[in-house]
Scaffold this motif. Structure first.
Motif, PDB file in Angstrom:
ATOM      1  N   LYS A 190     -40.448 -29.458 -99.927  1.00  0.00           N
ATOM      2  CA  LYS A 190     -40.980 -29.061 -98.614  1.00  0.00           C
ATOM      3  C   LYS A 190     -40.139 -27.957 -97.983  1.00  0.00           C
ATOM      4  CE  LYS A 190     -40.885 -33.380 -97.256  1.00  0.00           C
ATOM      5  NZ  LYS A 190     -40.755 -34.050 -98.590  1.00  0.00           N
ATOM      6  N   GLY A 191     -38.812 -28.098 -98.061  1.00  0.00           N
ATOM      7  CA  GLY A 191     -37.937 -27.102 -97.451  1.00  0.00           C
ATOM      8  C   GLY A 191     -38.113 -25.722 -98.054  1.00  0.00           C
ATOM      9  N   GLY A 192     -38.157 -25.652 -99.398  1.00  0.00           N
ATOM     10  CA  GLY A 192     -38.344 -24.362-100.050  1.00  0.00           C
ATOM     11  C   GLY A 192     -39.694 -23.754 -99.735  1.00  0.00           C
ATOM     12  N   ASN A 193     -40.706 -24.594 -99.643  1.00  0.00           N
ATOM     13  CA  ASN A 193     -42.039 -24.124 -99.282  1.00  0.00           C
ATOM     14  C   ASN A 193     -42.056 -23.514 -97.884  1.00  0.00           C
ATOM     15  OD1 ASN A 193     -44.989 -24.414-100.258  1.00  0.00           O
ATOM     16  ND2 ASN A 193     -43.825 -25.821-101.537  1.00  0.00           N
ATOM     17  N   ILE A 194     -41.485 -24.229 -96.927  1.00  0.00           N
ATOM     18  CA  ILE A 194     -41.470 -23.752 -95.540  1.00  0.00           C
ATOM     19  C   ILE A 194     -40.710 -22.436 -95.439  1.00  0.00           C
ATOM     20  CG2 ILE A 194     -40.579 -24.267 -93.225  1.00  0.00           C
ATOM     21  CD1 ILE A 194     -41.160 -27.243 -93.856  1.00  0.00           C
ATOM     22  N   THR A 195     -39.601 -22.336 -96.163  1.00  0.00           N
ATOM     23  CA  THR A 195     -38.807 -21.108 -96.142  1.00  0.00           C
ATOM     24  C   THR A 195     -39.621 -19.916 -96.613  1.00  0.00           C
ATOM     25  OG1 THR A 195     -36.754 -22.337 -96.523  1.00  0.00           O
ATOM     26  CG2 THR A 195     -36.738 -19.989 -97.058  1.00  0.00           C
ATOM     27  N   ARG A 196     -40.403 -20.107 -97.687  1.00  0.00           N
ATOM     28  CA  ARG A 196     -41.206 -18.988 -98.210  1.00  0.00           C
ATOM     29  C   ARG A 196     -42.352 -18.616 -97.283  1.00  0.00           C
ATOM     30  NH1 ARG A 196     -37.152 -21.021-101.332  1.00  0.00           N
ATOM     31  NH2 ARG A 196     -36.678 -19.538-103.007  1.00  0.00           N
ATOM     32  N   VAL A 197     -42.967 -19.610 -96.654  1.00  0.00           N
ATOM     33  CA  VAL A 197     -44.074 -19.315 -95.732  1.00  0.00           C
ATOM     34  C   VAL A 197     -43.579 -18.525 -94.527  1.00  0.00           C
ATOM     35  CG1 VAL A 197     -45.702 -20.352 -94.107  1.00  0.00           C
ATOM     36  CG2 VAL A 197     -45.532 -21.234 -96.448  1.00  0.00           C
ATOM     37  N   ALA A 198     -42.416 -18.894 -94.010  1.00  0.00           N
ATOM     38  CA  ALA A 198     -41.941 -18.304 -92.752  1.00  0.00           C
ATOM     39  C   ALA A 198     -41.040 -17.094 -92.946  1.00  0.00           C
ATOM     40  CB  ALA A 198     -41.187 -19.374 -91.956  1.00  0.00           C
ATOM     41  N   ARG A 199     -40.687 -16.779 -94.181  1.00  0.00           N
ATOM     42  CA  ARG A 199     -39.631 -15.789 -94.436  1.00  0.00           C
ATOM     43  C   ARG A 199     -39.853 -14.461 -93.727  1.00  0.00           C
ATOM     44  NH1 ARG A 199     -37.095 -15.617-100.177  1.00  0.00           N
ATOM     45  NH2 ARG A 199     -35.809 -17.173 -99.111  1.00  0.00           N
ATOM     46  N   TYR A 200     -41.044 -13.897 -93.757  1.00  0.00           N
ATOM     47  CA  TYR A 200     -41.282 -12.577 -93.167  1.00  0.00           C
ATOM     48  C   TYR A 200     -41.901 -12.647 -91.772  1.00  0.00           C
ATOM     49  CZ  TYR A 200     -40.406 -10.268 -97.688  1.00  0.00           C
ATOM     50  OH  TYR A 200     -39.841  -9.798 -98.851  1.00  0.00           O
ATOM     51  N   MET A 201     -42.199 -13.835 -91.307  1.00  0.00           N
ATOM     52  CA  MET A 201     -42.866 -13.946 -90.009  1.00  0.00           C
ATOM     53  C   MET A 201     -41.908 -13.662 -88.857  1.00  0.00           C
ATOM     54  SD  MET A 201     -45.694 -17.010 -90.230  1.00  0.00           S
ATOM     55  CE  MET A 201     -44.528 -18.346 -90.156  1.00  0.00           C
ATOM     56  N   ASN A 202     -42.477 -13.257 -87.731  1.00  0.00           N
ATOM     57  CA  ASN A 202     -41.679 -13.013 -86.531  1.00  0.00           C
ATOM     58  C   ASN A 202     -41.170 -14.343 -86.000  1.00  0.00           C
ATOM     59  OD1 ASN A 202     -40.759 -12.494 -83.888  1.00  0.00           O
ATOM     60  ND2 ASN A 202     -42.186 -10.794 -83.639  1.00  0.00           N
ATOM     61  N   PRO A 203     -39.854 -14.539 -85.933  1.00  0.00           N
ATOM     62  CA  PRO A 203     -39.323 -15.851 -85.524  1.00  0.00           C
ATOM     63  C   PRO A 203     -39.661 -16.230 -84.090  1.00  0.00           C
ATOM     64  CG  PRO A 203     -37.558 -14.224 -85.678  1.00  0.00           C
ATOM     65  CD  PRO A 203     -38.787 -13.592 -86.264  1.00  0.00           C
ATOM     66  N   ARG A 204     -40.051 -15.266 -83.264  1.00  0.00           N
ATOM     67  CA  ARG A 204     -40.432 -15.597 -81.882  1.00  0.00           C
ATOM     68  C   ARG A 204     -41.821 -16.203 -81.790  1.00  0.00           C
ATOM     69  NH1 ARG A 204     -39.447 -10.060 -78.754  1.00  0.00           N
ATOM     70  NH2 ARG A 204     -40.593  -9.333 -80.590  1.00  0.00           N
ATOM     71  N   GLY A 205     -42.550 -16.162 -82.896  1.00  0.00           N
ATOM     72  CA  GLY A 205     -43.927 -16.640 -82.862  1.00  0.00           C
ATOM     73  C   GLY A 205     -44.164 -17.939 -83.599  1.00  0.00           C
ATOM     74  N   TYR A 206     -43.097 -18.553 -84.114  1.00  0.00           N
ATOM     75  CA  TYR A 206     -43.290 -19.834 -84.798  1.00  0.00           C
ATOM     76  C   TYR A 206     -42.083 -20.737 -84.565  1.00  0.00           C
ATOM     77  CZ  TYR A 206     -39.985 -18.621 -88.557  1.00  0.00           C
ATOM     78  OH  TYR A 206     -38.857 -18.296 -89.273  1.00  0.00           O
ATOM     79  N   ASP A 207     -42.321 -22.031 -84.723  1.00  0.00           N
ATOM     80  CA  ASP A 207     -41.257 -23.029 -84.638  1.00  0.00           C
ATOM     81  C   ASP A 207     -41.382 -23.966 -85.830  1.00  0.00           C
ATOM     82  OD1 ASP A 207     -39.913 -22.602 -81.972  1.00  0.00           O
ATOM     83  OD2 ASP A 207     -41.986 -22.850 -81.278  1.00  0.00           O
ATOM     84  N   VAL A 208     -40.251 -24.329 -86.409  1.00  0.00           N
ATOM     85  CA  VAL A 208     -40.214 -25.356 -87.441  1.00  0.00           C
ATOM     86  C   VAL A 208     -39.705 -26.633 -86.787  1.00  0.00           C
ATOM     87  CG1 VAL A 208     -39.245 -26.091 -89.638  1.00  0.00           C
ATOM     88  CG2 VAL A 208     -39.843 -23.684 -89.281  1.00  0.00           C
ATOM     89  N   ILE A 209     -40.491 -27.696 -86.872  1.00  0.00           N
ATOM     90  CA  ILE A 209     -40.131 -28.973 -86.243  1.00  0.00           C
ATOM     91  C   ILE A 209     -39.781 -29.977 -87.334  1.00  0.00           C
ATOM     92  CG2 ILE A 209     -40.901 -30.860 -84.764  1.00  0.00           C
ATOM     93  CD1 ILE A 209     -42.788 -27.673 -84.455  1.00  0.00           C
ATOM     94  N   PRO A 210     -38.481 -30.209 -87.562  1.00  0.00           N
ATOM     95  CA  PRO A 210     -38.092 -31.231 -88.543  1.00  0.00           C
ATOM     96  C   PRO A 210     -38.256 -32.620 -87.935  1.00  0.00           C
ATOM     97  CG  PRO A 210     -36.135 -30.241 -87.573  1.00  0.00           C
ATOM     98  CD  PRO A 210     -37.327 -29.535 -86.964  1.00  0.00           C
ATOM     99  N   VAL A 211     -38.913 -33.496 -88.636  1.00  0.00           N
ATOM    100  CA  VAL A 211     -39.212 -34.829 -88.103  1.00  0.00           C
ATOM    101  C   VAL A 211     -38.380 -35.878 -88.828  1.00  0.00           C
ATOM    102  CG1 VAL A 211     -40.995 -36.580 -87.806  1.00  0.00           C
ATOM    103  CG2 VAL A 211     -41.535 -34.166 -87.429  1.00  0.00           C
TER     104      VAL A 211
END
Length: 495
Positions: free
Chosen positions: A312-333
């Motif tokens: 899951k961690g590696g997947n999330i990293t690849r999805v978010a890698r190029y995205m603008n960090p001001r426009g998304y949040d990762v919520i670890p549960v």
């Protein structure tokens, strides 16, 4: 429900009022402390016509309560932040923890009517709001909350008399605005709408108490009587060991999801070198799609569930890698903290729902209720069984009310591949932090989790929020498929 409520008999003199209200006030204070000790949350809704006395009646009620044990919410027009959220979001986040009382002077009902009647197809839209509000109240009640709803009813002539009286008083004249007079002139048109709304939201778990508010003393006395009787009944049932159970859980129909354990030869065996150019292209595409979602104010939830060590961690990293960090949040549960445990279990997730145009990525999610909490006996069978419907309702309400979307990933690996990754993490000093005793203990319950996973996928695989299984024995294949799925889904949303 409004018919025959008004009666000239509903009048009470000062002496009778003072004599009857005194013991009720004292009793309400005692009940508040008992509710605190029993960890029972209470939601009190004050609704009614303009000038019906909502503010004064609310004031009369809170005078008998310890201010440390309740919160008063006066619901006005939504803030800019609230407008960027699903309709029910700002009410969800105001729900009380166990043992506290939340009083709403105006609520989701007033806001639903106010918001929806301004739309061209408001009757159809209001119908959707009614479904969402009933689901909202049912879920809270099923979880043990007491919901008491009052509607203060006055006739059109009485409303006019009160408006005119306020206008003559310099201290209250500012309260009577042209907008209020405009609403008064539409009283006859609003009456059947409000009556229908009350009837359709008068449920077993959250019934309405419609009060004749022509005489304030009569309305307040009825309010106190209802509050005391309702709270006493609930506490008495709890003392006898009776739990609140509004019927057996309504289990959603199963829509089985095909799962693949392990590699599919020739289909998902990939190398980093072979996949990296594809990943680079998809990651660049995600930046473009994120910008379009933001521009069009479309919110998106991406949630990950899967076996331990499924990637899951590696997947999330690849999805978010190029995205603008001001426009998304990762919520670890992880396991809920003390504050989260004191609320309804979905509360901690709903408050993290994304604003319009933003993306929320959940590393594990609300599905813990029907997985780890089910297998580890952290909740009752009744609780995890009813969670399927609650989760489906919540996801549908988010999509319909926000215009956004939800992508749900289940990362599947074989038992053999999990063992290999566990041993790799154990033997690598840089990865040892990823493996815990809980991971090994959960592995011993593989068959129990497997059964829970099958049922979870089948009962929450809805048409509006389906599951996507990611075959994850090959991590590069898994990362590519995840990004392709997200990109395709975003294109669909933007259409």
């Amino acid at each position: 429900m409004l018919k025959n409520v008004i009666s000239p008999k509903n009048r009470i003199d000062h002496e009778t009022f003072d004599r009857k209200i005194a013991p009720l006030r004292e009793r309400l204070g005692v009940l508040q402390r008992s509710l605190r000790d029993a960890h029972i949350p209470v939601v009190i809704v004050m609704e009614g016509w303009d000038a019906a006395g909502i503010t004064r009646s609310t004031k009369m009620v809170i005078q008998s309560l310890d201010p440390r044990g309740f919160t008063l919410h006066t619901i006005e027009q939504p803030t800019d932040n609230e407008r960027m959220r699903p309709f029910m979001w700002r009410f969800w986040i105001r729900m009380p923890p166990k043992g506290r009382i939340a009083i709403f002077a105006r609520s989701w009902y007033s806001r639903a009517i106010s918001a929806e009647m301004q739309k061209p197809s408001w009757t159809k839209s209001l119908k959707g709001r009614i479904i969402a509000m009933n689901n909202f109240e049912r879920q809270l009640a099923d979880d043990g909350a007491i919901i008491i709803k009052f509607f203060l009813h006055i006739e059109k002539a009485e409303q006019k008399r009160r408006f005119e009286a306020r206008e003559k008083d310099p201290l209250t004249a500012w309260l009577v605005t042209p907008a209020l007079w405009e609403l008064h002139h539409h009283y006859d048109l609003s009456y059947p709408v409000i009556d229908d709304l009350l009837e359709k939201t008068d449920t077993k778990s959250a019934p309405w108490h419609v009060l004749d508010a022509t005489d304030e003393k009569h309305a307040v006395l009825k309010m106190y009587t209802t509050l005391v009787a309702t709270l006493e009944k609930t506490l008495a049932n709890r003392a006898k060991g009776k739990t609140i159970k509004h019927g057996d859980p309504l289990l959603p129909e199963k829509r089985p999801v095909k799962r693949s354990n392990g590699r599919q030869p020739g289909e998902n065996t990939c190398t980093k070198e072979g996949r990296q150019p594809v990943l680079d292209h998809l990651q660049e595409e995600m930046l473009r799609l994120q910008a379009l979602l933001f521009k069009r104010k479309i919110p998106l939830i991406i949630l990950y569930e899967g076996w331990d060590a499924a990637g899951k961690g590696g997947n999330i990293t690849r999805v978010a890698r190029y995205m603008n960090p001001r426009g998304y949040d990762v919520i670890p549960v992880s396991a809920p903290d003390a504050t989260e445990k004191s609320h309804y279990y979905l509360w901690r997730f709903i408050r993290n729902f994304p604003r319009a145009g933003h993306i929320a990525i959940f590393d594990r999610s609300w599905y813990g209720r029907v997985l780890v909490e089910r297998v580890e006996d952290c909740c009752t069978k009744y609780e995890w069984q009813r969670a399927y419907r609650e989760i489906n309702d919540m996801e549908a309400d988010f999509i319909y009310s926000s215009g956004g979307g939800i992508i749900k990933f289940w990362l599947e690996i074989s038992k053999e591949e999990q063992l290999r990754r566990f041993e790799e993490r154990t033997n690598d000093p840089l990865k040892q932090w990823k493996i815990t005793e809980d991971d090994w203990r959960n592995r011993e319950k593989w068959d129990q989790y497997n059964k829970a996973i099958d049922e979870m996928l089948a009962r929450t695989n809805t048409k509006i929020a389906p599951w996507t299984v990611i075959e994850s024995d090959d991590k590069w294949y898994a990362r590519t498929k995840t990004l392709e799925t997200v990109a395709d889904y975003c294109e669909h949303l933007l259409e």
